[in-house]
Design a protein around this motif. Structure first.
Motif, PDB file in Angstrom:
ATOM      1  N   UNK A 104       8.146  10.740  -7.211  1.00  0.00           N
ATOM      2  CA  UNK A 104       8.161   9.776  -8.299  1.00  0.00           C
ATOM      3  C   UNK A 104       7.243   8.598  -8.004  1.00  0.00           C
ATOM      4  N   UNK A 105       7.108   8.230  -6.737  1.00  0.00           N
ATOM      5  CA  UNK A 105       6.251   7.103  -6.388  1.00  0.00           C
ATOM      6  C   UNK A 105       4.795   7.386  -6.770  1.00  0.00           C
ATOM      7  N   UNK A 106       4.340   8.597  -6.517  1.00  0.00           N
ATOM      8  CA  UNK A 106       2.963   8.947  -6.863  1.00  0.00           C
ATOM      9  C   UNK A 106       2.721   8.776  -8.357  1.00  0.00           C
ATOM     10  N   UNK A 142       0.849  -1.196   0.000  1.00  0.00           N
ATOM     11  CA  UNK A 142       0.000   0.000   0.000  1.00  0.00           C
ATOM     12  C   UNK A 142       0.881   1.241   0.000  1.00  0.00           C
ATOM     13  N   UNK A 143       0.596   2.177  -0.894  1.00  0.00           N
ATOM     14  CA  UNK A 143       1.258   3.483  -0.886  1.00  0.00           C
ATOM     15  C   UNK A 143       0.166   4.530  -0.734  1.00  0.00           C
ATOM     16  N   UNK A 144       0.271   5.357   0.313  1.00  0.00           N
ATOM     17  CA  UNK A 144      -0.753   6.355   0.599  1.00  0.00           C
ATOM     18  C   UNK A 144      -0.428   7.632  -0.173  1.00  0.00           C
ATOM     19  N   UNK A 185       3.141   4.726  -9.367  1.00  0.00           N
ATOM     20  CA  UNK A 185       2.029   3.851  -9.017  1.00  0.00           C
ATOM     21  C   UNK A 185       0.838   4.092  -9.955  1.00  0.00           C
ATOM     22  N   UNK A 186       0.599   5.343 -10.327  1.00  0.00           N
ATOM     23  CA  UNK A 186      -0.486   5.633 -11.262  1.00  0.00           C
ATOM     24  C   UNK A 186      -0.204   5.021 -12.628  1.00  0.00           C
ATOM     25  N   UNK A 187       1.044   5.110 -13.080  1.00  0.00           N
ATOM     26  CA  UNK A 187       1.401   4.547 -14.386  1.00  0.00           C
ATOM     27  C   UNK A 187       1.331   3.027 -14.371  1.00  0.00           C
ATOM     28  N   UNK A 188       1.814   2.409 -13.293  1.00  0.00           N
ATOM     29  CA  UNK A 188       1.764   0.937 -13.215  1.00  0.00           C
ATOM     30  C   UNK A 188       0.325   0.446 -13.242  1.00  0.00           C
ATOM     31  N   UNK A 189      -0.544   1.149 -12.543  1.00  0.00           N
ATOM     32  CA  UNK A 189      -1.952   0.781 -12.531  1.00  0.00           C
ATOM     33  C   UNK A 189      -2.540   0.900 -13.938  1.00  0.00           C
ATOM     34  N   UNK A 190      -2.198   1.983 -14.626  1.00  0.00           N
ATOM     35  CA  UNK A 190      -2.691   2.192 -15.991  1.00  0.00           C
ATOM     36  C   UNK A 190      -2.178   1.095 -16.920  1.00  0.00           C
TER      37      UNK A 190
END
Length: 309
Positions: free
Chosen positions: A130-132, A50-52, A135-140
């Motif tokens: 960069x994490x924000x 989990x990344x908040x 994580x969005x790109x990996x999900x996409x």
């Protein structure tokens, strides 16, 4: 994921079985959304990261609780019953559910995998902007339908988790800080990964330690010892957990028959299924199905979290 629309007070809640994480215990899945609080503790046979991104969340684990704020990241074994019992109205989190076959291919500090498997939570605040974005790109990528992009996302995510070992982190409930000087046993990890690979493809069938050891090219006694040392579980416990995670989702389908679910989940008898289910959920499969269909409220039998033996 499809979220249940029932309410805890005036807030949407997540009910076990409302997504595919429980019903697909060998699948790697990514998420990026507002986390609804959970109706009750649930479990699944993957390691969860989990990344908040924004806001805060609160988790109640088997023997500890954690508060995570924006910028925090955590890693824990989903086979321990856990419950997100609070999330701020503005909270957004991202992450993934990692089957053990992926988890044991990572190069983490030697003590981390066994501590996680025994119920600890790894928490780090060593994250950045960069994490924000990542994580969005990996999900996409994972949802793109392009297998090359999906594989790229998985590989990048695993490398990001490995980087945790290079930076400060803590294990909870043991909150001592760790450094990055330890090296994992690559041979043991490779053997465990091969066994997990075989189990993932065969857990609904009648398999035993001999079958599993043969798939990894090792002696059954060595297979049992190295798996227990690496995960804190026996091979039988892990196979049972995969079956129970699969059964948990099946129980909530319309017209589900408990006996049929037991057979379809790989258990040889209803009594074995009931015993295993009660060990982790604290209630019978029938009670679990009844409670979830009546609104997800905990019965008195399930108020305490349980462990696999």
């Amino acid at each position: 994921m499809n979220w249940a629309e029932s309410k805890m007070g005036d807030r949407p809640i997540y009910q076990p079985g409302a997504s595919s994480v429980e019903g697909l215990p060998t699948a790697l899945q990514m998420f990026h959304n507002h986390p609804p609080v959970m109706a009750m503790p649930h479990w699944h046979a993957q390691v969860e990261v989990n990344y908040i991104i924004r806001g805060s969340v609160h988790y109640r684990m088997n023997d500890h609780a954690i508060q995570l704020n924006a910028g925090d990241m955590c890693l824990f074994w989903g086979g321990q019953p856990h419950q997100m019992d609070d999330s701020s109205d503005d909270s957004i989190y991202a992450g993934a559910h990692l089957p053990l076959v992926h988890f044991f291919r990572m190069r983490l500090p030697e003590s981390v995998p066994s501590q996680l498997m025994q119920g600890a939570t790894l928490v780090t605040s060593a994250t950045d902007a960069a994490d924000k974005e990542n994580f969005a790109r990996w999900y996409s990528y994972a949802r793109s339908g392009d297998p090359v992009k999906a594989e790229h996302a998985v590989n990048e995510l695993l490398l990001r988790i490995e980087r945790v070992g290079f930076e400060p982190y803590k294990m909870m409930p043991d909150c001592r800080a760790h450094s990055s000087g330890e090296q994992s046993s690559q041979q043991s990890s490779r053997v465990v990964a091969r066994m997990c690979d075989f189990i993932a493809g065969n857990f609904l069938h009648d398999i035993d330690s001999v079958n599993i050891a043969t798939s990894a090219g090792v002696h059954p006694k060595y297979a049992m010892n190295v798996f227990k040392k690496s995960t804190g579980m026996t091979l039988n416990n892990y196979v049972s957990l995969l079956r129970l995670s699969y059964a948990q989702a099946m129980l909530l389908r319309d017209g589900a028959n408990v006996l049929q679910v037991a057979m379809d989940s790989g258990f040889g008898s209803l009594s074995a299924f009931n015993k295993s289910f009660r060990n982790i959920a604290g209630m019978s499969p029938s009670d679990f199905r009844r409670d979830m269909r009546s609104g997800g409220q905990l019965s008195s039998a399930s108020s305490g979290m349980q462990n696999l033996p």
